[in-house]
Design a protein around this motif. Structure first.
Motif, PDB file in Angstrom:
ATOM      1  N   UNK B 113     -18.015  64.197   4.933  1.00  0.00           N
ATOM      2  CA  UNK B 113     -17.526  65.900   5.938  1.00  0.00           C
ATOM      3  C   UNK B 113     -19.139  65.932   5.921  1.00  0.00           C
ATOM      4  N   UNK B 114     -19.919  66.265   5.120  1.00  0.00           N
ATOM      5  CA  UNK B 114     -21.469  67.012   5.609  1.00  0.00           C
ATOM      6  C   UNK B 114     -22.421  65.900   5.938  1.00  0.00           C
ATOM      7  N   UNK B 115     -22.471  65.021   5.562  1.00  0.00           N
ATOM      8  CA  UNK B 115     -22.957  63.560   6.239  1.00  0.00           C
ATOM      9  C   UNK B 115     -22.485  63.418   7.589  1.00  0.00           C
ATOM     10  N   UNK B 116     -21.064  63.270   7.593  1.00  0.00           N
ATOM     11  CA  UNK B 116     -20.564  62.576   8.859  1.00  0.00           C
ATOM     12  C   UNK B 116     -21.323  63.287  10.074  1.00  0.00           C
ATOM     13  N   UNK B 117     -21.233  65.040   9.697  1.00  0.00           N
ATOM     14  CA  UNK B 117     -21.854  65.427  10.851  1.00  0.00           C
ATOM     15  C   UNK B 117     -22.958  65.613  11.272  1.00  0.00           C
ATOM     16  N   UNK B 118     -23.969  65.386  10.146  1.00  0.00           N
ATOM     17  CA  UNK B 118     -25.681  64.927  10.048  1.00  0.00           C
ATOM     18  C   UNK B 118     -25.771  63.389  11.289  1.00  0.00           C
ATOM     19  N   UNK B 135     -23.270  72.313  19.922  1.00  0.00           N
ATOM     20  CA  UNK B 135     -22.313  72.634  19.520  1.00  0.00           C
ATOM     21  C   UNK B 135     -22.694  73.425  17.786  1.00  0.00           C
ATOM     22  N   UNK B 136     -23.579  72.410  16.715  1.00  0.00           N
ATOM     23  CA  UNK B 136     -23.526  73.079  15.104  1.00  0.00           C
ATOM     24  C   UNK B 136     -24.655  74.046  14.848  1.00  0.00           C
ATOM     25  N   UNK B 206     -19.523  78.020   3.159  1.00  0.00           N
ATOM     26  CA  UNK B 206     -19.321  76.624   2.891  1.00  0.00           C
ATOM     27  C   UNK B 206     -19.391  75.961   4.647  1.00  0.00           C
ATOM     28  N   UNK B 207     -19.796  76.583   5.143  1.00  0.00           N
ATOM     29  CA  UNK B 207     -20.020  76.275   7.004  1.00  0.00           C
ATOM     30  C   UNK B 207     -21.651  75.215   6.764  1.00  0.00           C
ATOM     31  N   UNK B 208     -22.604  75.823   5.885  1.00  0.00           N
ATOM     32  CA  UNK B 208     -24.450  75.570   5.602  1.00  0.00           C
ATOM     33  C   UNK B 208     -23.587  73.985   4.516  1.00  0.00           C
ATOM     34  N   UNK B 209     -22.632  73.892   3.704  1.00  0.00           N
ATOM     35  CA  UNK B 209     -22.698  72.424   2.945  1.00  0.00           C
ATOM     36  C   UNK B 209     -21.966  71.755   3.622  1.00  0.00           C
ATOM     37  N   UNK B 210     -21.217  71.729   4.920  1.00  0.00           N
ATOM     38  CA  UNK B 210     -20.288  71.318   4.891  1.00  0.00           C
ATOM     39  C   UNK B 210     -20.485  70.578   6.780  1.00  0.00           C
ATOM     40  N   UNK B 211     -20.646  71.121   7.402  1.00  0.00           N
ATOM     41  CA  UNK B 211     -21.180  71.227   9.235  1.00  0.00           C
ATOM     42  C   UNK B 211     -22.015  71.301   9.207  1.00  0.00           C
ATOM     43  N   UNK B 212     -22.902  71.841   8.908  1.00  0.00           N
ATOM     44  CA  UNK B 212     -24.272  72.312   9.561  1.00  0.00           C
ATOM     45  C   UNK B 212     -25.421  71.320   9.343  1.00  0.00           C
TER      46      UNK B 212
END
Lengths: 307, 520
Positions: B113-118, B135-136, B206-212
């Motif tokens: 998830x987090x690498x996809x967002x990045x 957005x992110x 959680x946000x910092x490690x899955x989305x940001x």
């Protein structure tokens, strides 16, 4: 009548009368009754000096400030602070004049003097760059924001043809004395802005004035609201590109001042000073016809001073 | 040598950066100039990076400092500098206070998830779009939360204070008016805050490690930092206290392993460890305090939230005044381009770099800058544009050019700005009251600072506006002042690339004769 009934009826009458005064905006129509002695002159004109010196001399022939401000009264001084420009561009009233008027109010015994305007440009910058906020505060006045809707109360304009109702700043409605201090200058659509046009700065609904025949609305409002005193600043006069002006090249130094209790007369005199005939300015003509004042300068007693 | 607890240092720094960044967005009273505001957000990662790509200058080097710090110590940015991170810490702290969340556990990373967002964010950036960053990005989201959620509450409280002071005739505090309510920005921002309340309240960072994307990027670097937080396997007594306080859920006490890519350097573990079991390369650790419980009341939180919400109602100005109803205008106004702020050079330059943090929206004294909806297209959602129904661009103001941290709006001097044409006024005679009602108006020309909009004689004694496009700078004062509804008789169409207007001609008027007699 039983005592209980008497109280009920009195309180009822009192409530109705109080409501009438509070909501009907009747206050300003009685403006002229503040000075029991009629002024010696209908119009005082003076030229050739600095704004404060000219004001001192002109107000003297009108009976002195004590003629208009009684001890313990509250005064609202309404200059033109509409634009975010410096005093030399002559879009706002000269701060030296505003300061002198406030000082004279306090000398005459005023309890409190308020200064405000509903500006066109961003109001904090208008207040400070015009120099008027500082001048007013130095003289001891309270400077109030004018661009906030909650300060405005709805009033009726019974004689208005187009403008039948509007919202007026509470300081005008609640203060004892109202001194209108416009600056004389050109105006793109109204031709000139002087005393009557300056009153747009005490009304919230002025967009509607533009929408429904500007000249008629200016005259309508003039029938409703009569300042106790009008002081026209004609020291620097913007002769073109008004009311905001583009540069100092639009301005001439006329070094003049007019005082009158009659807005229409003051505007008519201002028009002539500017180089126009009163009839060239539609709202002066309409206001005269509606009885808000008189533009017939030939039949007025005028004091003329040259320094 | 005794080293002060790193956790306390973190808390002090985080409060400074949080309050400082919050202040920058909330300052409606212009107590601090826009230039100073921009320097207070110098270290914010994404805007600084974008600024550096735009203009290689000192002002854009903040992110380099962050990269260096991360390479040395790990993700200190996330706990001490990032305002959204600190906001989440506050939420977590409150959740603990109200006994919603007692302690943390080790969790497995959700790497896909987090690498996809990045990855998607970077791909968009490579193709020239900051859409996903808008957005992110944590700074942009914090900016919007401050601007659209916190500011109305503060303004409301201010206005209530003004009411109280006025009763004593004190006018030194003036009311703050929020002139426009932006539905999209408000609901998007509210959704983000609710999401964060849930995420931070139940799972810490959680946000910092899955989305940001910033967190994930810095996490790649923190894995190989010079100083790394490690278990001291000899000293560790496996009490598990460190895992219970780890907001990132990255401490695995069973295997004595710390996932450094998720560690946000809050030093809770340092503080709580009773021995010398965890630290930077065996640096000294202080004994920690046990968490004390306090009576909780979820109701208190709800009531506080509602009261704050009610406060904010008094911040918004009431609708247009409703005096005489007048005829509707009939010619629709269709603008070809939105107008982007002065200093942004062109719509392309602006939309390529604006992260929609809304700092310029907050700093604009006339509130003409408002978040867009689809005016820049879907990918430009929430990036600000000039909204001439809400305000107009004050002639000598360059606040937005001084405050923009991402280089989307570059600095412009006051003199330059007076001839900077961001759009051009267009007159629609069919909507003009002078034409339709045969009465005078002239509101547009009244407000025009260059007199590009000027009045010419019309039908006898009337005057109607005309536009000199060469000297018009597109400030929108005319459109703002025009009284017709629903369509204005004069409007500003944006320049997709900003141009330079000519200076208005200055013709000196003949001076008055001081000895002349009065003409009456």
């Amino acid at each position: 009548m039983k005592r209980r009934d008497f109280f009920k009826k009195s309180i009822g009458a009192g409530v109705v009368a109080g409501a009438g005064v509070a909501f009907g905006g009747i206050g300003r129509i009685f403006a002229g009754n503040n000075n029991p002695l009629p002024a010696k002159y209908d119009l005082a004109a003076i030229k050739g000096g600095e704004p404060d010196v000219m004001f001192d001399k002109a107000i003297e022939v009108m009976g002195g400030m004590k003629n208009y401000v009684k001890s313990g009264q509250t005064v609202v001084v309404k200059p033109n602070i509409g634009w975010d420009v410096i005093p030399e561009k002559a879009a706002n009233t000269n701060p030296v004049l505003v300061k002198r008027i406030i000082e004279q109010c306090f000398d005459a015994g005023a309890k409190e003097v308020y200064v405000f305007d509903y500006t066109c440009d961003e109001w904090t910058r208008c207040y400070s760059n015009s120099g008027i906020e500082k001048a007013a505060k130095d003289a001891g006045a309270k400077v109030v924001p004018g661009n906030v809707e909650k300060y405005y109360r709805e009033v009726d304009i019974p004689e208005g043809k187009n403008l039948k109702t509007d919202k007026v700043h509470e300081l005008i409605l609640d203060s004892d004395v109202f001194i209108n201090v416009p600056i004389l200058k050109s105006h793109g659509s109204a031709k000139l802005t002087i005393c009557m046009k300056n009153l747009m700065g005490i009304a919230w609904g002025r967009k509607q004035w533009h929408r429904n025949d500007l000249h008629q609305c200016i005259a309508d409002f003039a029938t409703y609201c009569k300042p106790d005193l009008n002081v026209v600043d004609a020291y620097y006069v913007m002769k073109k590109n008004g009311p905001r002006g583009v540069s100092k090249e639009d301005v001439v130094t006329m070094k003049s001042l007019l005082i009158s209790e009659d807005m229409v007369a003051a505007d008519a005199a201002g028009a002539k000073l500017f180089g126009l005939e009163p009839d060239d300015v539609p709202y002066i003509k309409i206001a005269d016809e509606m009885g808000a004042g008189t533009k017939d300068l030939d039949n007025l007693s005028i004091s003329r001073q040259k320094l | 040598m005794k080293i002060p607890s790193l956790k306390i240092l973190r808390i002090i720094l985080s409060l400074i950066f949080f309050l400082g960044t919050l202040f920058v967005f909330l300052d409606s009273w212009e107590t601090v100039g826009p230039g100073l505001k921009r320097s207070l957000v110098f270290l914010q990662f994404s805007p600084s990076l974008l600024h550096f790509i735009t203009v290689i200058c000192f002002g854009g080097t903040g992110f380099i400092i962050i990269l260096i710090l991360t390479a040395l110590f790990g993700r200190v940015y996330c706990s001490s500098i990032c305002p959204l991170g600190i906001l989440q810490d506050i939420i977590t702290f409150l959740a603990k206070k109200f006994k919603i969340k007692k302690y943390f556990k080790y969790t497995k990373p959700v790497n896909w998830l987090r690498y996809s967002f990045l990855a998607v964010t970077v791909i968009f950036l490579i193709f020239g779009s900051v859409f996903l960053l808008n957005l992110l990005d944590p700074f942009s989201n914090f900016g919007r939360i401050s601007m659209h959620l916190f500011k109305p509450v503060l303004a409301g409280a201010n206005n209530l204070l003004v009411n109280v002071l006025e009763r004593s005739d004190i006018y030194s505090v003036f009311p703050v008016e929020i002139k426009a309510f932006n539905i999209l920005s408000f609901f998007f921002t509210l959704s983000v805050l609710i999401l964060l309340l849930w995420m931070a309240g139940s799972r810490g960072r959680l946000f910092c490690n899955t989305v940001c994307p910033v967190g994930t990027l810095l996490g790649l670097l923190s894995r190989v930092s010079v100083f790394r937080i490690r278990f001291n396997k000899d000293a560790c007594i496996s009490c598990g206290l460190c895992e219970r306080v780890c907001k990132a859920g990255c401490i695995d006490t069973k295997n004595m392993h710390i996932d450094l890519s998720r560690c946000i350097d809050c030093y809770n573990c340092f503080r709580v460890c009773p021995v010398d079991g965890i630290g930077y390369r065996n640096s000294l650790v202080r004994a920690g305090n046990t968490f004390s419980g306090e009576p909780s009341e979820n109701r208190r939180a709800f009531i506080a939230g509602s009261v704050l919400g009610l406060f904010s109602l008094s911040a918004f100005s009431k609708g247009k005044n409703k005096l005489q109803p007048s005829k509707d205008t009939t010619f629709p106004v269709i603008k070809k381009y939105p107008a982007c702020p002065p200093g942004s050079l062109s719509i392309d330059h602006f939309t390529d770099r604006c992260t929609a943090c809304h700092l310029c929206v907050s700093a604009c004294p006339t509130q003409v800058l408002q978040p867009s909806f689809l005016e820049y297209g879907f990918l430009g959602i929430m990036q600000p544009q000039m909204d001439y129904w809400t305000g107009y661009c004050n002639f000598e103001c360059v606040a937005c050019t001084k405050v923009c941290p991402s280089g989307a709006i570059l600095p412009v001097s006051k003199e330059e700005k007076k001839t900077l044409q961001i759009g051009v006024a267009k007159f629609v005679m069919g909507n003009c009251v002078v034409h339709t009602d045969k009465t005078d108006c002239g509101a547009c020309s009244e407000h025009c600072p260059t007199k590009a909009v000027y009045m010419v004689p019309y039908l006898g004694n009337l005057a109607i506006p005309e536009v000199n496009e060469e000297i018009c700078i597109g400030c929108g004062a005319c459109e703002y002042a025009c009284p017709t509804t629903p369509f204005k008789a004069i409007y500003v169409d944006g320049n997709p690339e900003h141009l330079t207007a000519k200076k208005p001609e200055k013709e000196k008027i003949e001076e008055a004769d001081p000895d002349e007699d009065f003409p009456f």
